[in-house]
Design a protein around this motif. Structure first.
Motif, PDB file in Angstrom:
ATOM      1  N   LEU A  40       6.913   4.598  -3.322  1.00  6.42           N
ATOM      2  CA  LEU A  40       8.271   4.220  -2.928  1.00  6.42           C
ATOM      3  C   LEU A  40       8.250   2.902  -2.173  1.00  6.42           C
ATOM      4  O   LEU A  40       7.215   2.468  -1.669  1.00  6.42           O
ATOM      5  CB  LEU A  40       8.930   5.311  -2.083  1.00  6.42           C
ATOM      6  CG  LEU A  40       8.198   5.836  -0.835  1.00  6.42           C
ATOM      7  CD1 LEU A  40       8.414   4.908   0.360  1.00  6.42           C
ATOM      8  CD2 LEU A  40       8.687   7.223  -0.491  1.00  6.42           C
ATOM      9  N   GLU A  41       9.406   2.288  -2.112  1.00  6.52           N
ATOM     10  CA  GLU A  41       9.562   1.021  -1.421  1.00  6.52           C
ATOM     11  C   GLU A  41      10.176   1.250  -0.053  1.00  6.52           C
ATOM     12  O   GLU A  41      11.130   2.025   0.086  1.00  6.52           O
ATOM     13  CB  GLU A  41      10.462   0.085  -2.227  1.00  6.52           C
ATOM     14  CG  GLU A  41      10.717  -1.261  -1.569  1.00  6.52           C
ATOM     15  CD  GLU A  41      11.703  -2.123  -2.328  1.00  6.52           C
ATOM     16  OE1 GLU A  41      11.990  -3.251  -1.857  1.00  6.52           O
ATOM     17  OE2 GLU A  41      12.204  -1.669  -3.375  1.00  6.52           O
ATOM     18  N   VAL A  42       9.623   0.607   0.958  1.00  5.73           N
ATOM     19  CA  VAL A  42      10.244   0.636   2.285  1.00  5.73           C
ATOM     20  C   VAL A  42      11.448  -0.295   2.254  1.00  5.73           C
ATOM     21  O   VAL A  42      11.310  -1.495   2.017  1.00  5.73           O
ATOM     22  CB  VAL A  42       9.247   0.190   3.376  1.00  5.73           C
ATOM     23  CG1 VAL A  42       9.945   0.121   4.735  1.00  5.73           C
ATOM     24  CG2 VAL A  42       8.056   1.142   3.438  1.00  5.73           C
ATOM     25  N   VAL A  43      12.620   0.279   2.482  1.00  4.35           N
ATOM     26  CA  VAL A  43      13.851  -0.506   2.462  1.00  4.35           C
ATOM     27  C   VAL A  43      14.197  -0.908   3.892  1.00  4.35           C
ATOM     28  O   VAL A  43      14.413  -0.050   4.752  1.00  4.35           O
ATOM     29  CB  VAL A  43      15.015   0.298   1.851  1.00  4.35           C
ATOM     30  CG1 VAL A  43      16.316  -0.509   1.907  1.00  4.35           C
ATOM     31  CG2 VAL A  43      14.682   0.688   0.409  1.00  4.35           C
ATOM     32  N   VAL A  44      14.224  -2.203   4.153  1.00  8.60           N
ATOM     33  CA  VAL A  44      14.605  -2.696   5.471  1.00  8.60           C
ATOM     34  C   VAL A  44      16.120  -2.640   5.565  1.00  8.60           C
ATOM     35  O   VAL A  44      16.819  -3.269   4.763  1.00  8.60           O
ATOM     36  CB  VAL A  44      14.107  -4.135   5.694  1.00  8.60           C
ATOM     37  CG1 VAL A  44      14.541  -4.642   7.065  1.00  8.60           C
ATOM     38  CG2 VAL A  44      12.592  -4.198   5.559  1.00  8.60           C
ATOM     39  N   PRO A  45      16.669  -1.873   6.516  1.00 13.25           N
ATOM     40  CA  PRO A  45      18.129  -1.670   6.546  1.00 13.25           C
ATOM     41  C   PRO A  45      18.890  -2.918   6.965  1.00 13.25           C
ATOM     42  O   PRO A  45      18.491  -3.624   7.897  1.00 13.25           O
ATOM     43  CB  PRO A  45      18.297  -0.549   7.575  1.00 13.25           C
ATOM     44  CG  PRO A  45      17.111  -0.674   8.479  1.00 13.25           C
ATOM     45  CD  PRO A  45      15.985  -1.141   7.596  1.00 13.25           C
ATOM     46  N   MET A  63       8.414  10.688   8.347  1.00 13.55           N
ATOM     47  CA  MET A  63       8.556  11.603   7.217  1.00 13.55           C
ATOM     48  C   MET A  63       9.520  11.037   6.175  1.00 13.55           C
ATOM     49  O   MET A  63       9.226  11.012   4.972  1.00 13.55           O
ATOM     50  CB  MET A  63       9.050  12.964   7.708  1.00 13.55           C
ATOM     51  CG  MET A  63       9.379  13.965   6.607  1.00 13.55           C
ATOM     52  SD  MET A  63      10.108  15.501   7.224  1.00 13.55           S
ATOM     53  CE  MET A  63      11.794  14.948   7.611  1.00 13.55           C
ATOM     54  N   LEU A  64      10.657  10.559   6.645  1.00  9.34           N
ATOM     55  CA  LEU A  64      11.674  10.058   5.735  1.00  9.34           C
ATOM     56  C   LEU A  64      11.305   8.705   5.151  1.00  9.34           C
ATOM     57  O   LEU A  64      11.534   8.440   3.968  1.00  9.34           O
ATOM     58  CB  LEU A  64      13.012   9.980   6.476  1.00  9.34           C
ATOM     59  CG  LEU A  64      13.542  11.338   6.966  1.00  9.34           C
ATOM     60  CD1 LEU A  64      14.618  11.151   8.012  1.00  9.34           C
ATOM     61  CD2 LEU A  64      14.067  12.157   5.790  1.00  9.34           C
ATOM     62  N   MET A  65      10.712   7.845   5.966  1.00  7.87           N
ATOM     63  CA  MET A  65      10.295   6.529   5.477  1.00  7.87           C
ATOM     64  C   MET A  65       9.299   6.661   4.333  1.00  7.87           C
ATOM     65  O   MET A  65       9.352   5.918   3.342  1.00  7.87           O
ATOM     66  CB  MET A  65       9.663   5.727   6.614  1.00  7.87           C
ATOM     67  CG  MET A  65       9.088   4.390   6.183  1.00  7.87           C
ATOM     68  SD  MET A  65       8.148   3.580   7.489  1.00  7.87           S
ATOM     69  CE  MET A  65       9.462   2.943   8.503  1.00  7.87           C
ATOM     70  N   LEU A  66       8.370   7.631   4.444  1.00  5.35           N
ATOM     71  CA  LEU A  66       7.294   7.788   3.468  1.00  5.35           C
ATOM     72  C   LEU A  66       7.607   8.838   2.403  1.00  5.35           C
ATOM     73  O   LEU A  66       6.748   9.134   1.557  1.00  5.35           O
ATOM     74  CB  LEU A  66       5.985   8.130   4.183  1.00  5.35           C
ATOM     75  CG  LEU A  66       5.498   7.065   5.171  1.00  5.35           C
ATOM     76  CD1 LEU A  66       4.267   7.545   5.926  1.00  5.35           C
ATOM     77  CD2 LEU A  66       5.208   5.750   4.466  1.00  5.35           C
ATOM     78  N   GLY A  67       8.806   9.412   2.454  1.00  3.41           N
ATOM     79  CA  GLY A  67       9.208  10.360   1.429  1.00  3.41           C
ATOM     80  C   GLY A  67       8.454  11.667   1.455  1.00  3.41           C
ATOM     81  O   GLY A  67       8.319  12.336   0.427  1.00  3.41           O
ATOM     82  N   GLU A  68       7.968  12.058   2.627  1.00  3.58           N
ATOM     83  CA  GLU A  68       7.236  13.324   2.753  1.00  3.58           C
ATOM     84  C   GLU A  68       8.216  14.488   2.942  1.00  3.58           C
ATOM     85  O   GLU A  68       9.359  14.305   3.345  1.00  3.58           O
ATOM     86  CB  GLU A  68       6.257  13.260   3.913  1.00  3.58           C
ATOM     87  CG  GLU A  68       5.088  12.311   3.691  1.00  3.58           C
ATOM     88  CD  GLU A  68       4.150  12.802   2.613  1.00  3.58           C
ATOM     89  OE1 GLU A  68       3.091  13.343   2.941  1.00  3.58           O
ATOM     90  OE2 GLU A  68       4.483  12.647   1.410  1.00  3.58           O
ATOM     91  N   GLU A  78       0.833  -1.215   0.000  1.00  3.52           N
ATOM     92  CA  GLU A  78       0.000   0.000   0.000  1.00  3.52           C
ATOM     93  C   GLU A  78       0.859   1.253   0.000  1.00  3.52           C
ATOM     94  O   GLU A  78       0.487   2.267  -0.604  1.00  3.52           O
ATOM     95  CB  GLU A  78      -0.938  -0.024   1.211  1.00  3.52           C
ATOM     96  CG  GLU A  78      -2.102   0.935   1.085  1.00  3.52           C
ATOM     97  CD  GLU A  78      -3.142   0.772   2.168  1.00  3.52           C
ATOM     98  OE1 GLU A  78      -4.182   1.464   2.082  1.00  3.52           O
ATOM     99  OE2 GLU A  78      -2.934  -0.026   3.109  1.00  3.52           O
ATOM    100  N   ILE A  79       2.019   1.221   0.653  1.00  4.28           N
ATOM    101  CA  ILE A  79       2.935   2.365   0.625  1.00  4.28           C
ATOM    102  C   ILE A  79       3.437   2.584  -0.799  1.00  4.28           C
ATOM    103  O   ILE A  79       3.519   3.725  -1.280  1.00  4.28           O
ATOM    104  CB  ILE A  79       4.110   2.144   1.601  1.00  4.28           C
ATOM    105  CG1 ILE A  79       3.619   2.245   3.049  1.00  4.28           C
ATOM    106  CG2 ILE A  79       5.225   3.169   1.357  1.00  4.28           C
ATOM    107  CD1 ILE A  79       4.658   1.856   4.084  1.00  4.28           C
ATOM    108  N   GLU A  80       3.760   1.507  -1.494  1.00  3.28           N
ATOM    109  CA  GLU A  80       4.189   1.644  -2.892  1.00  3.28           C
ATOM    110  C   GLU A  80       3.082   2.253  -3.745  1.00  3.28           C
ATOM    111  O   GLU A  80       3.330   3.110  -4.600  1.00  3.28           O
ATOM    112  CB  GLU A  80       4.603   0.283  -3.453  1.00  3.28           C
ATOM    113  CG  GLU A  80       5.951  -0.215  -2.943  1.00  3.28           C
ATOM    114  CD  GLU A  80       6.472  -1.384  -3.750  1.00  3.28           C
ATOM    115  OE1 GLU A  80       6.485  -1.284  -5.004  1.00  3.28           O
ATOM    116  OE2 GLU A  80       6.861  -2.402  -3.144  1.00  3.28           O
TER     117      GLU A  80
END
Length: 455
Positions: free
Chosen positions: A288-293, A432-437, A281-283
Motif C-alpha cells: 500500500l501507499e502511504v498517503v500524506v493527508p 495499524m491503519l497506516m500499514l493496513g494491519e 519499502e512499505i509499498e
C-alpha cells in the motif's frame, strides 16, 4: 577484531575483505556449493561457500601438511554450514564481491570463516502460517521478519517527526507520573496496586490532568509520548490494557479549532517523513501507499454525521448519540467518496457523551470537542478544556463526581489558568491503519490485553 559492517552498507563498499554479523535466515546446502542468507537489523546478504565433502579415496602419506590442513579446514567449514540452524547468530569473515546476477542486493560474500555467537535449536516454534496468538507467544522470533522490523522503523520515524514538529515550535516535553493517588478521569477502567503504608495507588489512564497542570504552570505548549493503562476487558482489534498515548496541550486558544489545526499539521508533517524515508519499502512489504493527508481535514458535526450515515442505510444503535464502530466506518467511507480524504474530524458532541472538563459552547450547549477518524477508526479525542473553576465544579457534579475527590485537580484552576485545549492519540492505532494491519497487536512491540501479560 575486524570492523563489523552492516548489510545496508555493502552495496557502496568496494570488493574485498569484510565482516558481517547477523542471524541465519535460510541455508541451501547443495552438492558443490552452499548458500546462506544472513540477515541483520538492516537487511540480508547471501553467503556462498564452495562445498568440500569427505574424500572416498585413500590418503597420500606424502601429502603436503599445509594442503592437508587447508583441506581439513574447508571440510570443517562445509560441515559447520551444513549444520547451521535457522536463527543461529554468527559473524562471517570473507570476501565481498559485487555481482549483478545476485538477486539479493547484487552482492555476495564468499565465506572465509564463521564464528558462531549463539546456536539456535534446530526446529523453530513458529512458522509463516502460525496464528497471531502463537506468534505473540514467540514475539522475539516473529519480530525477526523484515516486515515486522519495518513496523518499528516506521514507528521511530513517526515519533521523531512529531517530536521535531513540536520542538521546532518551542513546545516543552513532559513526562507525567503513571502512579496516581486517584483516578485521572473517572473511576472506571482503573488498575489498582498496593502502595506504601497500606495505601492504594492507581495506574494512570491518561496524562490529562497533568497536561492541564502544565498550562496553569505557564508552560504554554507541551507534549508527551508515554504509556497509559486501561482496565478495559475488551478483546477488539484496536484495544489494549497498556498502550502508548501521544498527547499535546496548548494555551491561549480561541476554540478546539486551534487544537485541530495543530493536530492536522502535525500528522501531515509526520506522514510525509514516513513516506519520504520508508514509502517504497512499505509499498513492497505491505502493498500500500502511504498517503500524506492534505490540510485542512474535513470537519463534520456529529448530528450531520449521523444523518449522513442514516442516508447510507445504517441506523446507529447507540442510545447516547455517539457513533459506533460501523457508524465510524460509514462516515469515513462518505468522506473518502466526497472529499478523497482518509481523515475526518467529527465535532460538536453533546456534554452527556463527553468528559466533565470539556468546555461547552454558550450558544449551542454542545462541547467544543472533536474525535478524529482515520480510515474509519477513531484515533483521537480533542477539546478545548474548561478553565473556569466554578464551571468545572458544576460540570463535575452533573456527571455525578464529587468535587472534593477532584481537589488536587481543581486546585490547578484556583490560582489562574489560561484558555487551553489538547488531544490524546493512540500510537498503535495510527500505525495499524497506516500499514493496513488488522490488529494493533501486529504493530505493538509487546501487546498487553486482558489475557496477555507475557512475554
Amino acid at each position: 577484531m575486524s570492523e563489523r559492517v552492516l548489510v545496508q552498507q555493502l552495496q557502496t563498499r568496494q570488493d574485498g575483505p569484510v565482516s558481517v554479523s547477523g542471524w541465519v535466515e535460510t541455508v541451501r546446502d547443495q552438492k558443490k556449493v552452499q548458500f546462506v542468507i544472513l540477515r541483520d537489523e538492516t537487511g540480508a546478504v547471501q553467503l556462498v561457500n564452495p562445498a568440500t565433502r569427505p574424500s572416498t579415496g585413500s590418503g597420500d602419506g606424502d601429502a603436503n601438511a599445509n594442503a592437508d590442513a587447508a583441506a581439513q579446514a574447508a571440510l570443517a567449514l562445509t560441515d559447520t554450514i551444513s549444520n547451521l540452524a535457522t536463527g543461529t547468530f554468527l559473524t562471517v569473515h570473507g570476501a565481498l564481491k559485487h555481482d549483478e546476477r545476485v538477486k539479493l542486493g547484487g552482492v555476495e560474500i564468499k565465506v572465509g570463516s564463521l564464528e558462531i555467537a549463539a546456536a539456535a535449536l534446530p526446529e523453530t516454534p513458529i512458522a509463516a502460517d502460525s496464528g497471531l496468538d502463537k506468534r505473540m507467544d514467540w514475539r522475539f522470533l516473529d519480530l525477526r521478519q523484515r516486515r515486522n522490523n519495518l513496523v518499528f522503523r516506521v514507528q521511530t520515524t513517526l515519533e521523531h517527526a512529531m517530536r521535531q514538529y513540536w520542538i521546532d515550535r518551542d513546545y516543552i516535553e513532559i513526562h507525567s507520573p503513571k502512579l496516581m493517588a486517584s483516578a485521572s478521569e473517572s473511576n472506571a477502567e482503573l488498575f489498582s496496586l498496593d502502595y506504601f503504608e497500606d495505601k492504594t495507588a492507581y495506574l494512570a489512564q491518561s496524562p490529562q490532568f497533568f497536561k492541564q497542570m502544565a498550562q496553569s504552570a505557564g508552560f504554554g505548549k507541551i507534549f508527551e509520548i508515554g504509556d497509559v493503562y486501561r482496565a478495559d476487558p475488551s478483546f477488539t482489534s484496536r484495544h489494549a490494557t497498556e498502550y502508548t498515548s501521544i498527547d499535546a496541550e496548548i494555551s491561549w486558544i480561541d476554540s478546539h479549532e486551534d487544537v485541530a489545526t495543530m493536530q492536522e499539521e502535525l500528522l501531515q508533517h509526520a506522514f510525509q517523513a514516513v513516506k519520504d524515508k520508508h514509502g517504497a519499502e512499505i509499498e513492497e512489504l505491505f502493498g500500500l501507499e502511504v498517503v500524506v493527508p492534505a490540510i485542512p481535514f474535513p470537519r463534520i458535526p456529529l448530528a450531520e454525521a449521523r444523518e449522513i450515515v442514516a442516508a447510507r442505510g445504517y441506523e446507529i444503535p447507540r442510545a447516547d448519540g455517539d457513533l459506533d464502530p460501523e457508524g465510524e466506518r460509514q462516515i469515513s467511507a462518505h468522506v473518502q467518496e466526497a472529499f478523497g480524504h482518509e481523515f475526518v474530524f467529527i465535532t460538536d458532541y453533546h456534554p452527556e457523551i463527553r468528559a466533565f472538563y470539556h468546555m461547552r459552547d454558550d450558544e449551542t450547549g454542545l462541547t467544543k470537542s472533536y474525535d478524529l477518524l482515520y480510515k474509519g477508526v477513531e484515533i483521537t479525542t480533542g477539546a478545548q478544556r474548561e478553565h473556569r473553576v466554578d464551571i468545572l465544579e458544576a460540570q463535575a457534579r452533573e456527571k455525578g463526581l464529587d468535587p472534593e475527590h477532584l481537589g488536587f485537580y481543581l486546585d490547578f484552576f484556583r490560582y489562574g489558568a489560561p484558555p487551553h485545549g489538547g488531544f490524546g492519540m493512540g500510537l498503535a492505532r495510527v500505525l495499524m491503519l497506516m500499514l493496513g494491519e488488522s490488529s494493533i497487536r501486529e504493530v505493538t512491540f509487546l501487546f498487553r490485553g486482558p489475557t496477555r501479560l507475557a512475554p
